[in-house]
Design an enzyme around this catalytic site. Structure first.
Site, PDB file in Angstrom:
ATOM      1  N   GLU A 438      -1.020  15.880  -2.308  1.00  0.00           N
ATOM      2  CA  GLU A 438      -1.198  16.028  -0.478  1.00  0.00           C
ATOM      3  C   GLU A 438      -2.580  16.262  -0.267  1.00  0.00           C
ATOM      4  O   GLU A 438      -2.574  16.350   0.823  1.00  0.00           O
ATOM      5  CB  GLU A 438      -0.180  17.439  -0.530  1.00  0.00           C
ATOM      6  CG  GLU A 438       1.111  16.181  -0.217  1.00  0.00           C
ATOM      7  CD  GLU A 438       2.360  17.341   0.427  1.00  0.00           C
ATOM      8  OE1 GLU A 438       2.785  16.883   1.233  1.00  0.00           O
ATOM      9  OE2 GLU A 438       2.348  18.148  -0.614  1.00  0.00           O
ATOM     10  N   ASP A 462       0.638  14.674   4.961  1.00  0.00           N
ATOM     11  CA  ASP A 462      -0.349  15.739   4.872  1.00  0.00           C
ATOM     12  C   ASP A 462      -1.570  15.409   3.914  1.00  0.00           C
ATOM     13  O   ASP A 462      -3.260  15.814   4.083  1.00  0.00           O
ATOM     14  CB  ASP A 462      -0.122  16.574   3.387  1.00  0.00           C
ATOM     15  CG  ASP A 462       0.504  17.676   4.379  1.00  0.00           C
ATOM     16  OD1 ASP A 462       0.729  18.532   5.924  1.00  0.00           O
ATOM     17  OD2 ASP A 462       2.213  18.264   4.654  1.00  0.00           O
ATOM     18  N   CYS A 509       6.056   9.187  -0.903  1.00  0.00           N
ATOM     19  CA  CYS A 509       6.736   9.504  -0.135  1.00  0.00           C
ATOM     20  C   CYS A 509       6.901  10.139   0.666  1.00  0.00           C
ATOM     21  O   CYS A 509       7.455  10.536   1.704  1.00  0.00           O
ATOM     22  CB  CYS A 509       8.123  11.301  -0.642  1.00  0.00           C
ATOM     23  SG  CYS A 509       6.452  12.221  -0.592  1.00  0.00           S
TER      24      CYS A 509
END
Ligand code: PEP
Ligand code: MG
Length: 613
Positions: A438, A462, A509
């Site tokens: 991330e 993120d 995801c």
């Protein structure tokens, strides 16, 4: 029927078309008269009036709680918070004192006690307490409306099927949305990951959020068309527009029915490449929706939601039961349990507010867990204990920024495992352990991280925020939140390559995985598993099944040479219109006419338009 309509553009948050009458929430001010009350009898009467209004408000909240859909029962505490506020000393007793001792009328007494509570709350400098101010106001408004004898405009009083318009829906409001009475939802603020959007998607209610000025431009009872894919809202549409969108609505419903029927087929491309399609969930109850929509596994369980909105920390046994139930419900599919990702926008009641200038860059997520080892160990113990049952739990650490952090995290995990072994408490010794990618530093050392874990999962929400340097929840820079930014695409490619070189699978995801239009490029970038909100699964799986990996790889290679997100966007839309014309036509027919416009988070001012779309 009008001869010219007004079009507002917001963010499409839950696909589908709704045509119906507008119902404005919180419309109009609540009249708050001010007068003095004299004499013992009159004061007693005023106190009783106040007590009765509070009792009625309480009973109304109780009634609403009973109507909450089962999948949102976990959220009922949001209404309980309002009930508690109504009886809180600083509100209830203080209001009565102000009536009795100072002769204020009930409304003024209530307003003054709320205002004192506000001062007190601000002085406490506690983020949780301050965040509860919205609940204090909501509870206060409920009582004020009863005192004013005004019809309650809250969601629970809606009797016909309407499109709800609100500045914002609080989480407590959002969970009250009734599918049978809600044709659609429009809010002035919020983004596609706001609570309203998530709830609307899970209920399959078309929704547009971030539609600025909609409560000013739309009046109660106006006829509206809303398009939850394109974010378009048409106020008082022409006959032609109603006809056009009614046809589209039917077409869309038929299309969705068709792809839902095939949701359980595996996601295998035309040339035989199989990817895993999984669901992101925040609450145990969502497993049902995940399975119904064809999820093969839970690719991301955001465990922090179990910790949020409660006054104390859940204990190990409560966590263990939650994880065990989830694992058993989804078995034989896997569940990837992500450890606490608290901090920044995800706050809890029991964790003290940190005075940080940049909370998104602060003590959050895995950093916070490494700081509070007891909390972290409690969660790890619960996950490990749950892993003994179905043997399908995978463990995932969020926000890992480098190898040192990962090694420290794994050391704690080993300590907890050793402790459980010593106490002969069973757990799955083969449990896969992975990290989320991330932050850019994790991408840069992905090869080193890959040597330490069993899988990667790219969190693009993120990763986009940190690589482009924009706060993902800041509306002012929302237009820069570009999933197709060349830097983002390169980061995804580097991560996949590092993972595959080390022989580990790479999942994605972030919200990007659930956007059907990104399917070809993500396939081409060799993502092994797509994890998304459950409602996106049928569309994404359908597009995967209709794709050819070879062509997707060619598209990705071309895209990786382009210099701007707009250029990539352009190249993507050509592919989409060529390969999936039905998908584009049913969800955004104007795209075929005007050129496909992927939803950008721009804030266009309201415009006057007379034509269709
Ligand atoms: C992400 O950052 O992409 C992600 C999936 O995690 P979250 O949205 O919970 O931060
Ligand atoms: Mg994240």
């Amino acid at each position: 029927m009008s001869s010219s309509s007004i079009v507002i553009k917001g963010i499409g948050a839950s696909p589908g078309i709704a045509i119906g009458k507008a119902h404005l929430l919180e419309q109009g001010r609540i009249p708050v008269p001010q007068y003095s009350v004299f004499g013992e009898e009159a004061l007693k009467g005023e106190c009783n009036r106040f007590k009765e209004a509070v009792a009625k408000a309480e009973a109304d909240l109780e009634a609403i709680k009973r109507t909450i859909r089962s999948e949102f029962k976990e959220h009922a505490h949001l209404l309980e918070v309002q009930q508690m506020i109504l009886r809180d000393r600083s509100i209830y007793h203080e209001s009565l004192r102000l009536i009795e001792k100072e002769g204020l009328n009930a409304q003024q007494a209530l307003l003054q006690s709320i205002s004192k509570a506000r001062e007190l709350f601000s002085a406490l400098n506690d983020e949780y307490v301050q965040s509860r101010m919205a609940d204090v106001d909501a509870a206060g408004d409920r009582v004020l409306r009863i005192l004013a004898g005004q019809e309650n405009l809250a969601l629970d009083t809606i009797q016909e099927r309407v499109i709800i318009i609100a500045h914002e829906l609080s989480p407590a409001d959002a969970i009250q949305l009734q599918v049978d009475r809600t044709l659609g939802v429009v809010t002035e603020i919020g983004g596609s990951t706001s609570h309203t959007s998530i709830v609307a998607r899970s209920l399959n209610i078309p929704a547009v959020v971030g539609a600025e000025s909609s409560t000013k431009l739309i009046s109660m009872g106006d006829v509206l068309i809303i398009d939850g894919t394109t974010g378009r809202i048409i106020i008082n549409p022409t006959q032609a527009e109603v006809g056009f969108y009614s046809d589209r609505q039917i077409e869309l419903q038929n299309y969705v029915k068709e792809i839902n029927r095939k949701a359980h087929l595996p996601a295998i491309t035309q040339d035989g490449h199989r990817v895993s399609t999984e669901a992101n969930i925040e609450l145990l109850e969502e497993v049902v929706a995940a399975k119904d929509n064809g999820a093969e596994a839970i690719g991301l369980y955001r465990t922090e939601f179990f910790f949020m909105n409660r006054v104390d920390m859940p204990d190990e046994d409560a966590l263990y039961r939650d994880y065990r139930d989830l694992s058993e419900l989804i078995a034989p599919g896997n569940v990837t349990i992500r450890t606490l990702d608290l901090g920044a926008d995800k706050l809890s009641a029991w964790y003290p507010k940190l005075e940080e200038v940049n909370p998104a860059l602060g003590l959050r997520s895995i950093r916070l867990c490494l700081h509070h080892r007891d909390l972290f160990k409690t969660q790890l113990r619960a996950i490990l204990r749950a892993s003994a049952h179905a043997g399908n739990i995978k463990l995932m650490f969020p926000m890992v920024s480098g190898v040192a952090e990962l090694l420290e995290t794994k050391r704690i995990l080993k300590e907890v495992q050793a402790d459980l072994s010593r106490k002969r408490i069973p757990f799955d010794k083969q449990m896969s352990v992975g990290v989320m990618i991330e932050v850019p530093s994790a991408v840069a050392v992905a090869d080193m991280l890959a040597a330490e874990v069993d899988f990667f999962s790219i969190g693009t929400n993120d990763l986009i925020q940190y690589s482009i340097g924009i706060d993902r929840s800041n509306e002012n820079v929302a237009y820069l939140f570009e999933p197709l930014h060349p830097a983002v695409l390169r980061f995804i490619k580097q991560t996949v390559e590092a993972g595959h070189k080390a022989g580990i699978p790479v999942a994605l995801c972030g919200e990007m995985a659930g956007e059907p239009m990104y399917v070809p490029i993500l396939l081409g970038l060799k993502i092994d598993s797509f994890s998304m909100n459950p409602q996106s699964l049928p569309r994404v799986k359908n597009l995967i099944r209709r794709s050819r990996l070879k062509e997707c790889c060619r598209l990705a290679n071309r895209a990786l040479r382009l210099r701007t997100a707009d250029d990539v966007d352009e190249s993507l839309k050509k592919t989409l219109m060529r390969d999936f014309p039905e998908e584009v036509r049913v969800f955004d027919p104007n795209a075929l006419r005007d050129g496909y416009a992927l939803q950008r988070r721009s804030r266009k001012p309201a415009s006057r338009k007379g034509s269709i779309g």
